[in-house]
Design an enzyme around this catalytic site. Structure first.
Site, PDB file in Angstrom:
ATOM      1  N   GLY A  14       0.811  -1.227   0.000  1.00 19.09           N
ATOM      2  CA  GLY A  14       0.000   0.000   0.000  1.00 19.09           C
ATOM      3  C   GLY A  14       0.832   1.258   0.000  1.00 19.09           C
TER       4      GLY A  14
ATOM      5  N   ASP B 285       4.355  -1.202 -13.757  1.00 16.18           N
ATOM      6  CA  ASP B 285       4.919  -1.829 -12.561  1.00 16.18           C
ATOM      7  C   ASP B 285       5.531  -3.186 -12.881  1.00 16.18           C
ATOM      8  OD1 ASP B 285       3.746   0.384 -11.501  1.00 16.18           O
ATOM      9  OD2 ASP B 285       2.085  -0.688 -10.562  1.00 16.18           O
TER      10      ASP B 285
ATOM     11  N   GLU C 254      -3.567  -8.700 -12.734  1.00 11.86           N
ATOM     12  CA  GLU C 254      -4.003  -7.525 -11.980  1.00 11.86           C
ATOM     13  C   GLU C 254      -5.307  -6.960 -12.557  1.00 11.86           C
ATOM     14  OE1 GLU C 254      -0.988  -5.669 -10.250  1.00 11.86           O
ATOM     15  OE2 GLU C 254      -2.167  -3.995  -9.492  1.00 11.86           O
TER      16      GLU C 254
ATOM     17  N   TYR D 200      -8.562   5.891  -9.080  1.00 13.89           N
ATOM     18  CA  TYR D 200      -7.693   5.476 -10.187  1.00 13.89           C
ATOM     19  C   TYR D 200      -8.535   5.268 -11.449  1.00 13.89           C
ATOM     20  CZ  TYR D 200      -3.967   3.005 -12.669  1.00 13.89           C
ATOM     21  OH  TYR D 200      -3.013   2.631 -13.594  1.00 13.89           O
TER      22      TYR D 200
ATOM     23  N   SER E  53       4.566  -0.947  -5.574  1.00 13.45           N
ATOM     24  CA  SER E  53       4.263  -2.107  -6.414  1.00 13.45           C
ATOM     25  C   SER E  53       4.516  -3.438  -5.747  1.00 13.45           C
ATOM     26  CB  SER E  53       5.046  -2.047  -7.732  1.00 13.45           C
ATOM     27  OG  SER E  53       4.558  -1.002  -8.483  1.00 13.45           O
ATOM     28  N   SER E  54       4.007  -3.566  -4.523  1.00 18.02           N
ATOM     29  CA  SER E  54       4.067  -4.877  -3.885  1.00 18.02           C
ATOM     30  C   SER E  54       3.307  -5.891  -4.737  1.00 18.02           C
ATOM     31  CB  SER E  54       3.487  -4.816  -2.476  1.00 18.02           C
ATOM     32  OG  SER E  54       2.189  -4.290  -2.508  1.00 18.02           O
TER      33      SER E  54
HETATM   34  C1  GLA Z   1      -0.156   2.271 -10.419  1.00 21.00           C
HETATM   35  C2  GLA Z   1      -0.443   1.376 -11.607  1.00 21.00           C
HETATM   36  C3  GLA Z   1       0.482   1.703 -12.772  1.00 21.00           C
HETATM   37  C4  GLA Z   1       0.485   3.190 -13.085  1.00 21.00           C
HETATM   38  C5  GLA Z   1       0.680   4.005 -11.810  1.00 21.00           C
HETATM   39  C6  GLA Z   1       0.533   5.471 -12.044  1.00 21.00           C
HETATM   40  O1  GLA Z   1       1.109   1.988  -9.909  1.00 21.00           O
HETATM   41  O2  GLA Z   1      -0.293   0.035 -11.261  1.00 21.00           O
HETATM   42  O3  GLA Z   1       0.095   0.951 -13.900  1.00 21.00           O
HETATM   43  O4  GLA Z   1      -0.685   3.565 -13.758  1.00 21.00           O
HETATM   44  O5  GLA Z   1      -0.236   3.635 -10.790  1.00 21.00           O
HETATM   45  O6  GLA Z   1       1.561   5.946 -12.844  1.00 21.00           O
END
Ligand code: GLA
Length: 392
Positions: free
Chosen positions: A132, A182, A170, A234, A136-137
């Site tokens: 969180g 990510d 994902e 998002y 990018s866990s």
């Molecule tokens: C998250 C998403 C990514 C990207 C970023 C924002 O990390 O997983 O794909 O969109 O937000 O840059």
């Protein structure tokens, strides 16, 4: 105990035997290029030393059993039932944490078309990537799982195909409408270089950061404000970008340039315009950052990082007071540049800082958080690190 040892122990508790191997993949920070990936634009992330470990072994049936340090109890399903489980949600039978792992197994079996010939596996996951925090866990779990299954199932897939499987997990298993940044950052990580990625063509170029040679550190300030990309803001931002592209008559905002912005301002409402302006100017900032790193070195990128934060705060509106405080305080205490990193609505900020000022900036941010009544931040430095590997 290290996360690698935790994965091994958990595996043994689950199965009563040793794993066939332990595979790992890193989290990432994004140096610059936020919310540009799903607009087919440019990003410049790098893999960090924090990693997720998957201890795994074959089974002689077609069941997948998954456990994790995040889990109350293991999840067990048949390979044949995976398709029915996704996307996860309130009505589905598997918890969200397991969908990252099971989703990768599903995506790989679909991608290779080898579904019927695959054996079952046991997998235990442990991680030292903060969850969180915008680091990018989830991509790290996907990368570790994909790398383990690639070997256990003898698939021989290349890193980009494995990254795509992670993204599919994902998007379709977890139900988070994220881009490919990510997973690519994790799969293609290299020590001492960031990955410049064109999200339209998936072409990449390694860009040395030059931080070490210049005596610079990249400080991560994890605000502790948790976010999730499967819900809310998002998706709304993504929708606004699609609306903006449609109004401009292009398939994605990649095809809108800074010179087109006056026309965009006339054609769309103020909110949509500001979302578009962020993406268009951010793409340009990524290109400028790559040029600056290549031509002049890392001290030249500070202004671009800070401008990126202002654009996310004011135009894309994905910052939160804790992130703004982290950025403003770091800059006021000598950071060369600072910005929030990742999808926003919480998570972490990054600050590029001279090595001998790390402590002063860290203390100042802690003090500013205390004064504002925010929970204490978690602050640490990161350097570009290696992508996936087999650890044992
Ligand atoms: C998250 C998403 C990514 C990207 C970023 C924002 O990390 O997983 O794909 O969109 O937000 O840059």
């Amino acid at each position: 105990m290290t996360a690698s040892e935790a994965a091994r122990d958990l595996f043994t508790v689950l199965t009563g035997r040793s794993p066939d191997g332990i595979w790992s993949a890193p989290g990432r920070v994004n140096l610059i290029g936020e919310h540009t990936d799903y607009n087919e634009g440019f990003v410049l992330p790098f893999a960090i030393p924090h990693r997720t470990y998957a201890a795994a072994a074959w089974r002689d049936d077609r069941r997948i059993r998954v456990t994790s340090t995040f889990a109350d109890e293991p999840v067990e399903v048949s390979l044949d039932d995976l398709t029915q489980l996704f996307p996860t949600g309130p009505d589905t039978s598997v918890p969200e944490w397991s969908a990252y792992v099971l989703g990768v197994a599903w995506a790989l079996s679909e991608t290779t078309g080898a579904r019927d010939g695959l054996c079952g596996v046991d997998i235990a996951i442990a991680s030292d990537v903060p969850v969180g925090a915008g680091l990018s866990s989830s991509a790290a779990i996907e990368g570790a799982t994909a790398t383990a299954l690639d070997e256990l199932w003898s698939l021989g897939l290349d890193p980009v195909t494995l990254a795509k499987a992670g993204r599919r997990a994902e998007n379709e298993a977890v139900g988070a409408p994220t881009g490919i940044m990510d997973q690519m950052a994790s799969m293609l990580g290299r020590p001492d270089a960031a990955t410049f990625l064109d999200c339209r063509t998936l072409e990449t170029r390694s860009i040395p950061t030059g931080f070490t040679a210049e005596g610079l550190e990249l400080l991560v300030i994890d605000t502790g404000v948790k976010h999730s990309h499967s819900t809310g803001g998002y998706r709304e931002r993504r929708d606004a970008c699609e609306r903006g592209a449609e109004i401009m008559g292009v398939s994605s905002l990649r095809d809108v340039t800074v010179g087109d912005l006056p026309r965009a301002a006339e054609l769309m409402d103020d909110v949509t315009f500001r979302r578009v302006r962020h993406v268009v100017t951010e793409n340009q900032r990524v290109l400028d950052t790559v040029d600056a790193l290549t031509d002049s070195g890392p001290r030249a990128i500070g202004g671009l990082l800070t401008a990126s934060h202002a654009s996310m705060r004011d135009d894309f509106e994905i910052s939160v007071p804790e992130l703004d405080t982290a950025v403003d305080t770091a800059l006021a205490h000598g950071a060369i540049g600072a910005r929030m990193t990742g999808g926003g609505f919480g998570g972490a900020a990054i600050a590029l800082v001279d090595g001998d000022e790390v402590e002063a900036v860290t203390d100042a941010v802690a003090q500013a958080f205390a004064t504002a009544g925010f929970a204490a931040p978690h602050t640490f430095t990161v350097m570009p690190s290696q992508g996936p590997r087999r650890d044992a």
